[in-house]
Design a protein around this motif. Sequence first.
Motif, PDB file in Angstrom:
ATOM      1  N   ALA A 448       0.879  -0.869   0.096  1.00 59.60           N
ATOM      2  CA  ALA A 448       0.068   0.317  -0.041  1.00 59.60           C
ATOM      3  C   ALA A 448       1.103   1.066   0.079  1.00 59.60           C
ATOM      4  O   ALA A 448       0.358   2.340  -0.506  1.00 59.60           O
ATOM      5  CB  ALA A 448      -0.896   0.057   1.105  1.00 59.60           C
ATOM      6  N   CYS A 449       2.163   1.400   0.578  1.00 57.31           N
ATOM      7  CA  CYS A 449       3.082   2.430   0.900  1.00 57.31           C
ATOM      8  C   CYS A 449       3.495   2.308  -1.022  1.00 57.31           C
ATOM      9  O   CYS A 449       4.148   3.979  -1.040  1.00 57.31           O
ATOM     10  CB  CYS A 449       4.176   2.046   1.643  1.00 57.31           C
ATOM     11  N   TYR A 456       7.860   7.290   4.296  1.00 54.87           N
ATOM     12  CA  TYR A 456       8.103   7.270   5.830  1.00 54.87           C
ATOM     13  C   TYR A 456       7.363   6.240   6.497  1.00 54.87           C
ATOM     14  O   TYR A 456       8.202   4.990   6.590  1.00 54.87           O
ATOM     15  CB  TYR A 456       7.258   8.270   6.124  1.00 54.87           C
ATOM     16  N   VAL A 457       5.982   5.620   5.909  1.00 60.63           N
ATOM     17  CA  VAL A 457       5.924   4.411   6.749  1.00 60.63           C
ATOM     18  C   VAL A 457       6.592   3.539   5.397  1.00 60.63           C
ATOM     19  O   VAL A 457       7.192   1.975   6.585  1.00 60.63           O
ATOM     20  CB  VAL A 457       4.196   4.172   6.550  1.00 60.63           C
ATOM     21  N   GLY A 458       7.083   3.426   4.776  1.00 58.81           N
ATOM     22  CA  GLY A 458       7.435   2.463   3.230  1.00 58.81           C
ATOM     23  C   GLY A 458       8.631   1.777   4.326  1.00 58.81           C
ATOM     24  O   GLY A 458       9.010   0.792   4.336  1.00 58.81           O
ATOM     25  N   GLU A 459       9.652   2.672   4.238  1.00 56.30           N
ATOM     26  CA  GLU A 459      10.772   2.335   5.269  1.00 56.30           C
ATOM     27  C   GLU A 459      11.224   1.990   6.753  1.00 56.30           C
ATOM     28  O   GLU A 459      11.549   0.809   6.534  1.00 56.30           O
ATOM     29  CB  GLU A 459      11.989   4.017   4.867  1.00 56.30           C
ATOM     30  N   PHE A 460       9.760   2.059   6.717  1.00 51.26           N
ATOM     31  CA  PHE A 460      10.029   1.574   8.402  1.00 51.26           C
ATOM     32  C   PHE A 460      10.286   0.161   8.179  1.00 51.26           C
ATOM     33  O   PHE A 460      10.294  -1.139   8.966  1.00 51.26           O
ATOM     34  CB  PHE A 460       9.132   2.695   9.482  1.00 51.26           C
ATOM     35  N   VAL A 461       7.970  -0.296   7.197  1.00 50.54           N
ATOM     36  CA  VAL A 461       7.276  -1.550   7.426  1.00 50.54           C
ATOM     37  C   VAL A 461       8.935  -2.386   6.687  1.00 50.54           C
ATOM     38  O   VAL A 461       9.016  -3.414   7.148  1.00 50.54           O
ATOM     39  CB  VAL A 461       6.660  -1.637   6.599  1.00 50.54           C
ATOM     40  N   ALA A 462       9.508  -1.776   5.239  1.00 51.62           N
ATOM     41  CA  ALA A 462      10.444  -2.842   5.008  1.00 51.62           C
ATOM     42  C   ALA A 462      11.762  -2.921   5.846  1.00 51.62           C
ATOM     43  O   ALA A 462      11.878  -4.049   5.632  1.00 51.62           O
ATOM     44  CB  ALA A 462      11.007  -2.190   3.830  1.00 51.62           C
ATOM     45  N   ARG A 463      11.950  -2.438   6.896  1.00 50.99           N
ATOM     46  CA  ARG A 463      12.681  -2.801   7.685  1.00 50.99           C
ATOM     47  C   ARG A 463      12.979  -3.603   8.619  1.00 50.99           C
ATOM     48  O   ARG A 463      13.472  -4.639   8.138  1.00 50.99           O
ATOM     49  CB  ARG A 463      13.801  -1.253   8.178  1.00 50.99           C
ATOM     50  N   ARG A 464      11.734  -3.791   9.032  1.00 49.82           N
ATOM     51  CA  ARG A 464      11.662  -4.188  10.001  1.00 49.82           C
ATOM     52  C   ARG A 464      11.244  -5.627   8.967  1.00 49.82           C
ATOM     53  O   ARG A 464      12.109  -7.229   9.718  1.00 49.82           O
ATOM     54  CB  ARG A 464       9.961  -4.627  10.446  1.00 49.82           C
ATOM     55  N   LEU A 465      10.523  -6.094   7.818  1.00 48.10           N
ATOM     56  CA  LEU A 465       9.904  -6.798   7.040  1.00 48.10           C
ATOM     57  C   LEU A 465      11.618  -7.773   6.647  1.00 48.10           C
ATOM     58  O   LEU A 465      11.884  -9.154   6.871  1.00 48.10           O
ATOM     59  CB  LEU A 465       9.810  -6.190   4.977  1.00 48.10           C
ATOM     60  N   PHE A 466      12.922  -6.451   6.561  1.00 44.65           N
ATOM     61  CA  PHE A 466      13.460  -7.700   5.592  1.00 44.65           C
ATOM     62  C   PHE A 466      14.735  -8.592   7.567  1.00 44.65           C
ATOM     63  O   PHE A 466      15.417  -9.467   7.735  1.00 44.65           O
ATOM     64  CB  PHE A 466      14.536  -6.482   5.806  1.00 44.65           C
ATOM     65  N   GLU A 467      14.058  -7.844   8.558  1.00 41.29           N
ATOM     66  CA  GLU A 467      14.688  -8.968   9.706  1.00 41.29           C
ATOM     67  C   GLU A 467      13.453 -10.236   9.862  1.00 41.29           C
ATOM     68  O   GLU A 467      13.921 -11.159   9.967  1.00 41.29           O
ATOM     69  CB  GLU A 467      14.370  -7.966  10.951  1.00 41.29           C
ATOM     70  N   ILE A 468      12.695 -10.375   9.206  1.00 42.07           N
ATOM     71  CA  ILE A 468      11.671 -11.241   9.386  1.00 42.07           C
ATOM     72  C   ILE A 468      11.602 -12.117   8.402  1.00 42.07           C
ATOM     73  O   ILE A 468      11.827 -13.501   8.845  1.00 42.07           O
ATOM     74  CB  ILE A 468       9.783 -10.944   9.686  1.00 42.07           C
ATOM     75  N   GLU A 469      11.899 -11.917   7.143  1.00 44.58           N
ATOM     76  CA  GLU A 469      12.716 -12.638   6.766  1.00 44.58           C
ATOM     77  C   GLU A 469      13.505 -12.256   4.979  1.00 44.58           C
ATOM     78  O   GLU A 469      13.300 -11.537   4.292  1.00 44.58           O
ATOM     79  CB  GLU A 469      10.951 -13.037   5.498  1.00 44.58           C
TER      80      GLU A 469
END
Length: 642
Positions: A448-449, A456-469
Amino acid sequence: MHIINSTRSIFKAQFCNNHIYSLISTFYSQTNPHFPPNSNLKNMCINGQLKEALVEMCIQGTKMKFHGYNSLLTLCVNRKAIREGQRVHGHMIKTRYLPPVYLSTRLIVLYTKCDSLNDARKVLDGMPERNVVSWTAMISAYAQRRYHTEAWLLFNQMLKSGTQPNEFTYATVLTCCSGDRGINSGRQLHSLIIKNNYESHVFVGSSLLDMYAKAGRIHEARGVFESLPERDVVSCTAIISGYAQLGLDEEALEMFRQLLRQGMDSNYVTYASVLTALSGLAALDHGRQVHNRLLRSQLPNYVVLNNSLIDMYSKCGSLTYSRRIFDGMLERTVITWNAMLVGYGKHGLGREVIDLFQLMREENKVKPDNITFIAVLSGCSHGGLVEEGLSIFKEMIGGQVGFRPELEHYGCVVDLLGRAGRVDKAFEFIKQMPYEPTAAILGSLLGACAAHKNVYVGEFVARRLFEIEPENAGNYIILSNLYASNGRWEDVRNVRELMKGKDVAKEPGRSWVKLDQTVHTFHAGDWSHPQKDEVLTKVKELLVKIKEAGYVCDLSCVLHDVDDEQKERMLLSHSEKLAIALGLIGTCSGVPIKVMKNLRICVDCHNFAKFVSKLCKREISLRDSNRFHHIVKGICSCGDYW
């Protein structure tokens, strides 16, 4: 998925119910001599006079012998009459009658059929002598009710007692070896089966290949299948179902064809598995052929088959047929309603989803389950019905539907808000969830971002996803696209370098179209097709015509730092455009064109298809990874909202 799991459950239930108890009964009749029964009591049991037979049992008292108890227990088992069976059992205890192994086993079967497993286990544990049928009856009862640990422990106890398993025991225990955790146990059991020369038995073989297929070891399942000296409809259905479960739809369809060539009859589970495979292939013509064969077979009108037909037709783009089957059903389960709701949602028909859900509530014959609400919320998301979706979710929060929302329902709301452009609200919603967000939920928000250019939100979410998968290439690509859409080319290069450093590869986009029983596949920028020159000429010809009609290339879909002319050339090579062009070349005027794509369709290709549909007077169906786009006279069923 729900349909696929239902099909798997059908196969398992069919195997257990049709073979285990019936085969145990066959074993009884083959291994026990005829005992001359008391004619009066036997006649009462034959005539179904259970109460009178129980009175006769009391009159006979200590004179009751094997034949009397056997007649009574047989009638109790057939009727699942647990109270009457307990009276027979109690009479044995009071008269100090020591039942032989056969009668004790009949008591086990009675209690397990009446879902009284504790009583059945007490009978087994109290037997001074047990045979393989006794052990197998109890193991089977545990396995059928998914008490896999108990079944395994009892099987090991049986081995330690020195009793050798038979083919029915092995077939039963193999049903407990499901998933990745069970594969090691299953392989050990397979070794034991080979050691005792049971691997060629059709029932054991069917369970072996089903076990491997469930664990995703389809090659091992196929090896077991090929080694069977005899194959029946159960083993053939198991391998077809295994292929369909893993998305190997072509292989499932070819196995079905092989079954037909060998002259084997198909059962309703076979057809359900084949329809699942055809749903994955979106092979409408084949689906209609299977439907016709199903009608000619005169199989009973099983609800599960109608459910599979609804699912198949909707995934093949024919919602009219889906609804026709739905409306013609005399009996509908919650799976029936869910299949129809999901079908409408995938086609972007959010209003139809709401109307059907309202009809379900008004009829009040079937209670919605958690899958129903996932289908409704997802349908609202695809149809852009934000307020309606939020209203239904509030009902769930308030406990008005009988259960509280689960993680999947929260994920649907995130998707609902994100698609509608309310990215910040979706982000806040995730923060307030009572669950930890999964990669799927965060991935939905990241998409959606990208669609709404919220860096702003996209960067935060992406970094979290890089950690998870960290191995999921899609997350890197979406972030890269988000940067590209905002002209941040240096960040694009950094993300791509990060991908190279982690050896993460992007899945290439591909589209395919079927012409004259041949599937033609195109990859973006791939000119290896034998008709490449003709296809490219057709694309350029179409481009000229639709530009005159008002089409403008959406250059934002090219996520590379190049000039506009290069971007337009890159857009021409998108796989959807190539497949549409070949469809126009290879079909007669007025014939609908059906294209499938493995990834989400881009905005430019969507616009291209709409203009081509209008100018060429063709219906175009585009099925991407998320949904259907049914375009008629330049208007798409999605309402340009996806």
